[in-house]
Design a protein around this motif. Structure first.
Motif, short mmCIF file in Angstrom:
data_model
loop_
_atom_site.label_atom_id
_atom_site.label_comp_id
_atom_site.label_asym_id
_atom_site.label_seq_id
_atom_site.Cartn_x
_atom_site.Cartn_y
_atom_site.Cartn_z
N LYS A 194 60.67 47.47 37.03
CA LYS A 194 60.45 46.49 38.10
C LYS A 194 61.32 46.78 39.31
N GLN A 195 62.53 47.27 39.06
CA GLN A 195 63.42 47.57 40.17
C GLN A 195 62.85 48.71 41.03
N ILE A 196 62.27 49.72 40.38
CA ILE A 196 61.65 50.82 41.12
C ILE A 196 60.47 50.30 41.94
N ASN A 197 59.66 49.45 41.31
CA ASN A 197 58.48 48.90 41.97
C ASN A 197 58.86 48.06 43.18
N ASP A 198 59.86 47.20 43.00
CA ASP A 198 60.28 46.31 44.08
C ASP A 198 60.99 47.05 45.21
N THR A 199 61.72 48.12 44.86
CA THR A 199 62.53 48.82 45.85
C THR A 199 61.72 49.85 46.64
N LEU A 200 60.92 50.64 45.93
CA LEU A 200 60.23 51.77 46.56
C LEU A 200 58.75 51.53 46.80
N GLY A 201 58.22 50.44 46.28
CA GLY A 201 56.83 50.09 46.55
C GLY A 201 55.86 50.54 45.47
N HIS A 202 54.63 50.02 45.58
CA HIS A 202 53.63 50.24 44.54
C HIS A 202 53.17 51.70 44.47
N MET A 203 53.11 52.38 45.61
CA MET A 203 52.59 53.74 45.60
C MET A 203 53.48 54.67 44.77
N ALA A 205 55.67 53.69 42.54
CA ALA A 205 55.66 53.19 41.17
C ALA A 205 54.40 53.64 40.43
N ASP A 206 53.25 53.60 41.11
CA ASP A 206 51.99 54.04 40.48
C ASP A 206 52.03 55.52 40.16
N ASN A 207 52.56 56.32 41.08
CA ASN A 207 52.67 57.76 40.82
C ASN A 207 53.60 58.04 39.64
N LEU A 208 54.66 57.25 39.55
CA LEU A 208 55.57 57.40 38.42
C LEU A 208 54.86 57.06 37.11
N LEU A 209 54.11 55.96 37.11
CA LEU A 209 53.36 55.58 35.91
C LEU A 209 52.38 56.67 35.50
N LEU A 210 51.76 57.29 36.49
CA LEU A 210 50.81 58.37 36.21
C LEU A 210 51.51 59.54 35.52
N GLU A 211 52.68 59.90 36.02
CA GLU A 211 53.42 61.01 35.41
C GLU A 211 53.96 60.63 34.03
N VAL A 212 54.37 59.38 33.89
CA VAL A 212 54.84 58.89 32.58
C VAL A 212 53.72 58.98 31.56
N ASP A 232 54.03 48.44 33.03
CA ASP A 232 54.72 49.58 32.42
C ASP A 232 54.66 49.50 30.89
N GLU A 233 53.61 48.84 30.38
CA GLU A 233 53.46 48.68 28.93
C GLU A 233 52.46 49.69 28.38
N PHE A 234 52.88 50.43 27.36
CA PHE A 234 52.02 51.38 26.69
C PHE A 234 52.00 51.06 25.19
N ALA A 259 64.10 64.60 30.64
CA ALA A 259 63.88 65.38 31.87
C ALA A 259 63.48 64.44 33.00
N PRO A 260 63.90 64.71 34.23
CA PRO A 260 63.59 63.79 35.34
C PRO A 260 62.11 63.84 35.72
N PHE A 261 61.65 62.76 36.34
CA PHE A 261 60.31 62.70 36.92
C PHE A 261 60.44 62.94 38.43
N ILE A 262 59.72 63.92 38.94
CA ILE A 262 59.77 64.23 40.37
C ILE A 262 58.56 63.60 41.04
N ILE A 263 58.81 62.61 41.88
CA ILE A 263 57.74 61.93 42.62
C ILE A 263 58.06 62.08 44.11
N GLY A 264 57.34 63.00 44.77
CA GLY A 264 57.62 63.24 46.18
C GLY A 264 59.05 63.70 46.37
N GLN A 265 59.79 62.98 47.21
CA GLN A 265 61.18 63.35 47.48
C GLN A 265 62.16 62.71 46.50
N TYR A 266 61.63 61.92 45.55
CA TYR A 266 62.50 61.20 44.62
C TYR A 266 62.57 61.89 43.27
#
Length: 691
Positions: A194-203, A205-212, A232-234, A259-266
């Motif tokens: 939720k902190q990622i979603n609220d801080t960096l926005g839905h786009m 967060a969605d890309n992160l969920l896709l990689e997850v 974020d429930e699986f 291992a880290p998740f690379i989403i754009g510049q993050y």
């Protein structure tokens, strides 16, 4: 629909007849194909589609009847209409034979151009309608597939969704019960998503969920089922999988998150919590199994980030005890095993007992006293806390009523009751409590509700409305454990609290002022005084702590320095003996310190005794079931709650060897699961001495 010409096959052994047919049927829409024999026609039909066949009956070699019979026998051409071309003198028997082999109609020689053209046009129209229907059917089928995909699959990750998960789970139960095979259900939540979603926005967060979702899918086995059920429930279904293998799958998933998740510049280092339950040991229906996995997930989150927990899996002896406690907790109210104790609060200015906190205790018929910190979290997980809190409230009201009837001078003492967060989503919560008020004719000034910050975090708006309604009834409100959670000053501004309870963790740091606790306490007291709230310090145990709190203006104190929680009769005696001046010279610093040092020694002794009991039980079981020394080592670590991987690392042996030892242990015990092994340990412990 395409604009291709319509194929019409003309079959006749006489070229002049073919030319005549071609001349009569000439049309921009038609592609007229000519064949001089049945063999030639059949070869053409193997590779090409036609709308209509005009077939001569009498031909050398394969005649028209035989050709038609073969055409109707083939899957590809069995529905193609056939018009027989024949002479006028064909007898009735031959006409009937033509219809029997699949002819639709006859065209008589010599040809009547109008009749021939008209019949062909009608069959071409039928062909066009058929093509339209097929096209519409195909379009509808594709749309249905899209709709079905939308109904059963997540649009972001393309994983199955909640609906598909539960449909699959129903089928899995059916297969498992038929084949008598265990399977696992696993629930995964991302930590702090939720902190990622609220801080960096839905786009992001969605890309992160896709990689997850991609990483999760590659971490499980090929036949495992993975679904994203929301946010974020699986959820996972692990077919034909026992508890040991399920744990390995969970560990594999958590390892993949290192291992880290690379989403754009993050670059994100994301962790997850997993709850796991196994059929049939943890539940024999979908609702129960999901509930157990959810309870395990809750505990995993409590343990910290990147953890998994298996529901009462025998991960250790204490979690098995928790499982038994949960079962007995349901019966404790009806068996009258609960009782209340009261811990006085003392006003430091007057020395009077102004209020007390009501606390529940459980006297188990087998294990004796069970600590609230052991059974209250289980009650919260299972929802039994609603019934328990209502029992507490009713018995407090009943006790206050008895005090009044016996004309005891306790009418000005307020009793504080802890409220679970779950009450604030209960539909008739307040109405039920008002009914109890009326039943025992209790003055609302005699009751105080204590709530924690966690209650507010669940649903601030709904909680604010409910607290306001409670306040309007005249009931006092206190914010419990202040300083241990988010401690937002917004709570003090927006919620109608009468008092703040400073948590014991801050009091423990006094008077040597660890972690700046002194300044924090002083600031809280100063702020509370400014906004007309009182402050209660809980967990006060020494004279030094008491003197310091009195110096900085704390009004009320609760703790063992005055009294531990006591039952009603002792509470009455304490109040009577301390009505005017509680703080006396009865307690001096040394006696208080000795008292608490001895309590600590007793606690440590009891803990050691429990450990000794467990080890003695393990030794007895080793002898009873003829375990080897190495099997005993593995057995002891199973009881401690270690996974196969952890046992391997502790004993410096391979995981394969660990599995073999566990298989041997299960075989010798005559069981199929760790839970059953742990149950035998627990039974042995009870025989040695009550845990």
């Amino acid at each position: 629909m395409n604009n291709e010409k319509i194929n019409i096959l003309l079959v006749d052994d006489h070229p002049e007849n073919l030319l005549t047919l071609e001349a009569i049927l000439e049309n921009e829409e038609y592609n007229l194909i000519k064949a001089n024999s049945g063999d030639e026609a059949l070869k053409y039909l193997l590779k090409n589609n036609v709308a209509l066949i005009l077939l001569d009956v009498q031909m050398p070699g394969i005649d028209g009847f035989t050709t038609a019979k073969i055409i109707k026998a083939r899957e590809k051409t069995k529905h193609v209409p056939i018009l027989f071309i024949t002479a006028n003198y064909l007898d009735a028997e031959h006409v009937f034979m033509g219809y029997s082999v699949g002819a639709i109609d006859y065209i008589l020689k010599p040809f009547d151009p109008m009749i021939l053209a008209s019949k062909v046009e009608r069959f071409v129209e039928i062909h066009k309608l058929k093509q339209q229907l097929e096209h519409q059917s195909e379009t509808l089928l594709q749309k249905n597939k899209v709709i079905e995909h939308m109904a059963y699959y997540d649009s972001l990750t393309e994983l199955p969704n909640r609906r598909k998960f539960y449909d699959t789970l129903v089928n899995q139960f059916s297969d498992a019960k038929t084949g008598l095979q265990p399977f696992g259900v696993m629930l995964l939540n991302l930590d702090r998503f939720k902190q990622i979603n609220d801080t960096l926005g839905h786009m992001i967060a969605d890309n992160l969920l896709l990689e997850v979702s991609k990483r999760i899918s590659t971490s499980v086995r090929q036949h495992d089922f993975v679904a994203r059920v929301g946010g974020d429930e699986f959820y996972f279904i692990l077919p034909d999988t026992n508890r040991e293998i399920s744990v390995e799958v969970a560990e594999e998933i958590l390892d993949s998150f290192k291992a880290p998740f690379i989403i754009g510049q993050y670059e994100f280092y994301v962790s997850a919590s997993i709850g796991l339950a196994v059929f049939p040991f943890d539940g024999e229906d979908s609702t129960t199994l999901i509930k157990k996995a959810d309870a395990a997930l809750y505990r995993a989150k409590e343990q910290g980030q990147n953890k998994y927990n298996v529901y009462h899996s025998g991960m250790n002896i204490h979690s098995y005890r928790s499982f038994l406690i949960q079962n007995d907790l349901r019966k404790a109210i009806e068996r009258d095993e609960f009782y209340l104790v009261y811990q006085p609060r003392v006003n430091l200015l007057t020395g009077d007992v102004t209020s007390a906190e009501a606390l529940i205790r459980w006297n188990h018929p087998v294990w004796g006293a069970i600590k609230p910190e052991e059974f209250i979290p289980i009650a919260e997980e299972t929802g039994l806390i609603i019934d328990i809190d209502q029992w507490v409230f009713e018995n407090v009201c009943k006790q206050i009523n008895q005090w009044k009837e016996n004309e005891l001078s306790l009418q000005n003492i307020r009793i504080a009751i802890n409220l679970s967060a779950q009450h604030f989503i209960e539909k008739d919560f307040l109405a039920n409590f008002i009914n109890i008020f009326n039943k025992y004719k209790i003055d609302s000034n005699n009751i105080e509700f204590e709530i924690t910050e966690l209650v507010i975090l669940r649903n601030e708006e709904a909680v604010q409305q409910t607290l306001q309604s409670i306040k309007e009834l005249g009931i006092k409100l206190s914010l419990d454990d202040f300083g241990t959670g988010y401690s937002s000053l917004t709570y003090l501004r927006n919620f109608p609290f009468d008092s703040i309870k400073i948590d014991k963790s801050f009091i423990d740091d006094l008077p040597i002022n660890l972690n700046n606790s002194k300044e924090i306490i002083e600031s809280v007291i100063f702020l509370a005084n400014k906004i007309n709230m009182s402050v209660i310090a809980e967990g006060v145990e020494t004279i030094q702590q008491l003197d310091h709190l009195k110096t900085i203006g704390c009004e009320e104190v609760q703790g063992y320095i005055f009294s531990p929680p006591v039952q009603s009769d002792q509470f009455i005696q304490y109040v009577k003996s301390n009505e005017r001046q509680v703080i006396t010279n009865r307690l001096n610093e040394s006696s208080v310190i000795v008292m608490f040092e001895s309590t600590e020694r007793i606690t440590k002794k009891e803990d050691q005794l429990n450990s000794d009991v467990i080890q003695l039980a393990i030794q007895q079981l080793k002898n009873s079931y003829s375990l080897s020394n190495r099997e005993q080592d593995v057995f002891r670590l199973i009881v401690e709650g270690l996974s196969n991987k952890e046992i391997s690392e502790r004993l410096f042996i391979s995981e394969h060897t660990v599995k073999n030892h566990i298989t041997n242990i299960l075989h010798k015990f005559g069981v199929s699961d760790r839970v059953q092994v742990i149950s035998k340990v627990y039974e042995a412990c009870i025989k040695v001495e009550k845990i």
